[in-house]
Design a protein around this motif. Structure first.
Motif, short mmCIF file in Angstrom:
data_model
loop_
_atom_site.label_atom_id
_atom_site.label_comp_id
_atom_site.label_asym_id
_atom_site.label_seq_id
_atom_site.Cartn_x
_atom_site.Cartn_y
_atom_site.Cartn_z
N CYS A 12 0.93 -0.89 0.01
CA CYS A 12 0.17 -0.17 0.09
C CYS A 12 0.96 1.29 -0.14
O CYS A 12 1.95 1.34 0.67
CB CYS A 12 -0.85 0.03 1.29
N ARG A 16 -5.09 6.03 -0.93
CA ARG A 16 -6.38 6.09 -0.58
C ARG A 16 -7.50 6.27 -1.90
O ARG A 16 -8.75 6.61 -1.87
CB ARG A 16 -6.93 7.32 0.30
N CYS A 18 -8.35 3.51 -3.33
CA CYS A 18 -9.53 2.66 -2.97
C CYS A 18 -10.87 3.31 -2.25
O CYS A 18 -12.07 2.81 -2.34
CB CYS A 18 -8.82 1.50 -2.01
N VAL A 39 -8.02 3.11 4.83
CA VAL A 39 -6.67 2.94 4.83
C VAL A 39 -6.21 4.00 6.20
O VAL A 39 -6.45 4.93 6.33
CB VAL A 39 -5.89 3.45 3.45
N PRO A 50 -4.93 -0.93 4.69
CA PRO A 50 -6.11 -0.82 4.20
C PRO A 50 -7.13 -1.98 4.95
O PRO A 50 -6.42 -3.12 5.23
CB PRO A 50 -6.14 -1.34 2.73
N CYS A 125 -12.50 -0.91 -5.64
CA CYS A 125 -11.30 -0.58 -4.95
C CYS A 125 -10.27 -1.42 -5.59
O CYS A 125 -9.06 -0.63 -5.74
CB CYS A 125 -11.40 -0.89 -3.45
N VAL A 126 -10.41 -2.46 -5.85
CA VAL A 126 -9.36 -3.52 -6.45
C VAL A 126 -8.90 -2.80 -7.82
O VAL A 126 -7.67 -2.58 -8.15
CB VAL A 126 -9.74 -4.77 -6.79
N CYS A 129 -6.42 0.04 -7.32
CA CYS A 129 -5.38 -0.16 -6.56
C CYS A 129 -4.13 -0.27 -7.37
O CYS A 129 -3.86 -1.50 -7.64
CB CYS A 129 -5.45 -1.34 -5.44
N THR A 130 -3.55 0.77 -7.72
CA THR A 130 -2.27 0.58 -8.66
C THR A 130 -0.94 -0.10 -8.19
O THR A 130 -0.65 -1.02 -8.74
CB THR A 130 -1.90 1.72 -9.18
N LYS A 132 -1.00 -2.80 -6.55
CA LYS A 132 -1.48 -4.05 -6.05
C LYS A 132 -1.40 -4.42 -4.63
O LYS A 132 -1.27 -5.74 -4.31
CB LYS A 132 -0.98 -5.20 -6.95
N LEU A 134 -4.35 -4.41 -2.83
CA LEU A 134 -5.76 -5.06 -2.95
C LEU A 134 -5.84 -6.10 -4.17
O LEU A 134 -5.72 -5.71 -5.23
CB LEU A 134 -6.84 -4.05 -3.17
N THR B 290 -1.36 7.67 -8.14
CA THR B 290 -1.12 6.25 -8.54
C THR B 290 0.38 6.14 -8.99
O THR B 290 0.86 5.04 -9.30
CB THR B 290 -2.02 5.84 -9.88
#
Lengths: 163, 602
Positions: A12, A16, A18, A39, A50, A125-126, A129-130, A132, A134, B290
């Motif tokens: 993570c 945020r 997600c 988070v 998270p 959210c997944v 989530c860049t 990964k 999640l 990101t």
């Protein structure tokens, strides 16, 4: 096999995204305080965690609900709240050992992660989530991956000790 | 939609707090962030006023994409009249404060007047209180945040000043989330001059967008582009901003020892790769980011041990190459000190480097400093950084910034910057577009007001020869206008490695439903640039300030790939003025102002 929301806190980055994806998915608005995933950012320690509903097999929130407003979707193995049945009694909030179900004052209903039942594929959210942190994976994939990682570390330690 | 539609205005002299509706026409014309705040400052203050006097205003501004899932959508701007340059100041920061401000319900917070004693603002959704800050006055930004979170709400997000801002250092930044800085132009000193220690935000409201589903699809597309591009998808997450140390050094225009050289022998010691190997704990993203270029680091042993975030590229340069210090632990420690004491690492580093050259040339006597101050001295770097932040001893002179320091010792030619603001980590002699960008930047020397390095070094959107002057006027103008647009949306300039104005426009339009076209948002960027120029002209700046130090114009880089190069500003500036639709004296023509809807009678 049912899929689970698998969380890997080490990955993570505390962005945020997600939380944002969750709030707009369920409410059509960006609002991190109405996200069903949260988070926790420990800035000093550089730890970002998270957390969301774990979809317990024996879900106390569902068991204790006096109006049976919390049901499980068997296809997804995810518990969700039926708004029309929820009377806002907060028993589920009391029962959940993780604080994963909350009551929102503005409409007085309980809200929890339902793995975005209404969509195909990954929960929202997944998708966002860049790093990964999640993943939406097979139920035993998370523990299996951890076992494999532990075994790998042990193997390396043994090799180092032997050399 | 996108905007909250509410401005919060706080007058610290009278203690009044007012909520005002955001003028929809104004918001559409200036978008938000940098643009909208500039327009409001332009309309509301006399540009000739004393920046540290109570009549100056401090505006915190978010954009319509702040608080949304648009990648990097967490930025806010601090806009005011700069005490460092006398020009318009506009410093931006990530972290979580911008988003929390939106969730509290405000597009902008305008702070006016001066409190009779140290205070902080506690903005909890609708409730706004001006509270006594005597207990945190004099403390670091880190301790301030901890104390004020304990006094308000555990989830609160905070921006604050450290001792540097309190003592009105012209290097002072506004810090948020402990490690993020609205760094440049001395905006922290303006906050300090108002006796305002911190602004604490807690918000639980929603930010709405016009077309949620289409907006989310556009966001996902933008994320995919950011991840596919080598800079934003790989380089920045892997090595952070210091990942470019080796690239710029290899090109021969990494300013070293106060721009005496174009390459730093110790570059490998302060590179992104070395940071990753030796001190990196993990990388971190700002709100909705990101890319996650932030470095969480720890110096585990030795006299410079400590932990925090950074150093960034500009930090390893300003406190490293610029001062000749290659000791990564010392540079990192000095960077932490800047965050904790609340300073711009660029301005602080350049001030120290300026003092080093003045000392080595014999222009500053040792008794003034209290110790020798030579390039490469890691102990001196850390000691001077701390003294600067606290305004102690010679630190009080360093705290004026490099320009005033050099003037004080009668060698103003040894200050490396424009409009009294220090250069960033690119020597304009090696990148002609950057030289023009520095000279014409509305907030003084700055790499973020038209980053021509994208094209001149990284080939984004296409590679151009850094040593050529042809086409650089157009490149600088296009980059400046596009940047002003990006800065007004609430997103980060790093997205421009992968996203063009059309991508950002798509998200902005889906969020706000304003009927913008791509051409129009670029024109808004140009409008903002011209409005900043008008502010500066009214403040007393002119074409004579669009220049570079003698060293950059006349002394060739002595060695390396850029050997023999000087900045050929004279070949580019007239063309730039023409392209801008300005007179040869650098003044926007009435026709240009009308075309941009900036003329009084348009």
């Amino acid at each position: 096999m049912a899929k689970v929301l698998s969380i890997i806190p080490e990955r993570c980055t505390a962005c945020r995204a997600c939380e944002l994806a969750c709030s707009i998915k369920h409410y059509g608005e960006f609002n991190t305080s109405r996200s069903r995933i949260k988070v926790s950012i420990f800035l000093e320690e550089a730890v970002y965690i998270p957390t969301a509903c774990t979809q317990c097999t024996e879900a106390w929130c569902a068991k204790i609900c006096p109006t049976t407003a919390i049901l499980r979707n068997d296809d997804y193995m995810a518990y969700y709240v039926v708004d029309d049945k929820c009377v806002g009694c907060k028993m589920c909030v009391l029962a959940c050992p993780f604080g994963a179900i909350e009551l929102y004052a503005d409409h007085g209903k309980a809200e929890k992660c339902d793995l975005c039942l209404s969509i195909d594929g990954d929960p929202e959210c997944v998708k966002f989530c860049t790093p990964k942190a999640l993943l939406f994976t097979d139920e035993d994939a998370g523990p299996k991956a951890k076992q494999a990682a532990t075994a790998l570390r042990l193997k390396e330690a043994l090799q180092e000790a032997a050399s | 939609m996108g905007w909250t539609g509410t401005i919060l205005r706080v007058n610290l002299s009278s203690g009044s707090v007012a909520k005002e509706p955001l003028d929809g026409h104004l918001a559409r014309s200036y978008i938000g962030g940098r643009g909208l705040a500039t327009k409001i400052l332009y309309d509301e203050i006399d540009p000739t006023l004393d920046p540290l006097g109570p009549a100056n205003k401090l505006i915190l501004a978010t954009g319509p994409l702040t608080g949304t899932n648009a990648p990097t959508g967490g930025r806010y701007m601090v806009v005011t009249k700069s005490p460092l340059t006398g020009a318009i100041a506009c410093s931006n920061s990530g972290g979580y404060v911008g988003a929390e401000m939106k969730y509290a319900g405000y597009d902008l917070v305008i702070v006016e007047g001066k409190a009779p004693h140290p205070v902080y603002l506690w903005i909890n959704n609708d409730r706004v209180e001006i509270r006594d800050a005597v207990q945190v006055w004099g403390t670091s930004t880190h301790k301030t945040e901890d104390a004020l979170r304990a006094a308000t709400n555990a989830e609160a997000k905070i921006c604050s000043i450290g001792p540097a801002g309190e003592t009105l250092s012209l290097t002072a930044a506004v810090m948020n989330d402990k490690h993020r800085a609205a760094g440049r132009s001395g905006v922290g000193a303006v906050m300090g001059s108002k006796n305002l220690k911190a602004i604490v935000f807690r918000g639980t409201r929603s930010v709405k967008v016009a077309h949620p589903h289409a907006f989310m699809r556009a966001c996902l597309q933008a994320v995919a582009k950011l991840q596919a591009e080598p800079g934003s998808g790989e380089g920045l997450p892997m090595y952070g901003t210091p990942g470019i140390v080796s690239v710029i050094n290899a090109h021969g225009f990494m300013p070293t020892n106060n721009f005496q050289f174009g390459q730093f022998a110790g570059a490998d010691r302060i590179s992104g790769e070395t940071i990753r190997d030796e001190i990196l704990i993990r990388n971190k993203g700002c709100f909705a980011c990101t890319i996650a270029c932030a470095r969480v680091t720890k110096v585990k042993a030795g006299k410079f041990r400590g932990s925090g975030e950074g150093p960034e590229y500009e930090t390893v340069w300003g406190l490293g190459a610029m001062t000749g210090v290659s000791d990564l632990a010392a540079v990192t420690r000095a960077g932490y000190l800047c965050n904790e004491l609340g300073m711009d690492t660029i301005e602080a580093g350049v001030a120290i480097a300026t003092a080093m050259e003045l000392f080595e040339a014999g222009y500053i006597p040792e008794r003034d400093i209290g110790r020798p101050l030579r390039f490469g001295d890691a102990d001196a770097l850390v000691e001077m950084t701390e003294k600067l932040g606290r305004g102690e001893g010679f630190g009080a002179i360093l705290a004026l910034g490099g320009a005033r320091l050099a003037e004080r010792y009668d060698h103003s030619e040894l200050f490396m910057g424009v409009k009294r603001q220090a250069f960033a980590a690119y020597d304009g002699r090696g990148a002609q577009g950057m030289a023009l960008g520095y000279a014409t930047s509305n907030r003084g020397a700055c790499h973020l007001r038209g980053y021509t390095i994208s094209a001149e070094v990284f080939g984004v959107p296409r590679k151009v020869d850094p040593f050529a002057t042809e086409g650089k006027a157009a490149l600088a103008k296009a980059s400046q206008d596009a940047t002003a647009f990006v800065d007004s949306t609430g997103t980060c300039l790093f997205t421009t490695f992968a996203l063009g104005p059309a991508d950002l426009h798509a998200m902005l339009e889906l969020a706000t439903d304003s009927g913008y076209t791509v051409d129009e948002v670029i024109k808004i960027g140009e409008r903002i640039w011209n409005l900043e120029r008008l502010f500066n002209l009214r403040a007393g700046l002119s074409a004579k300030d669009d220049t570079l130090p003698r060293r950059i114009l006349e002394e060739p880089i002595p060695a390396g790939p850029a050997k023999g190069k000087v900045a050929r500003l004279g070949e580019m500036l007239p063309e730039y003025y023409t392209l801008r639709g300005w007179t040869p004296e650098g003044v926007p023509t009435p026709e240009k102002l009308r075309a941009l809807s900036l003329a009084p009678n348009s």
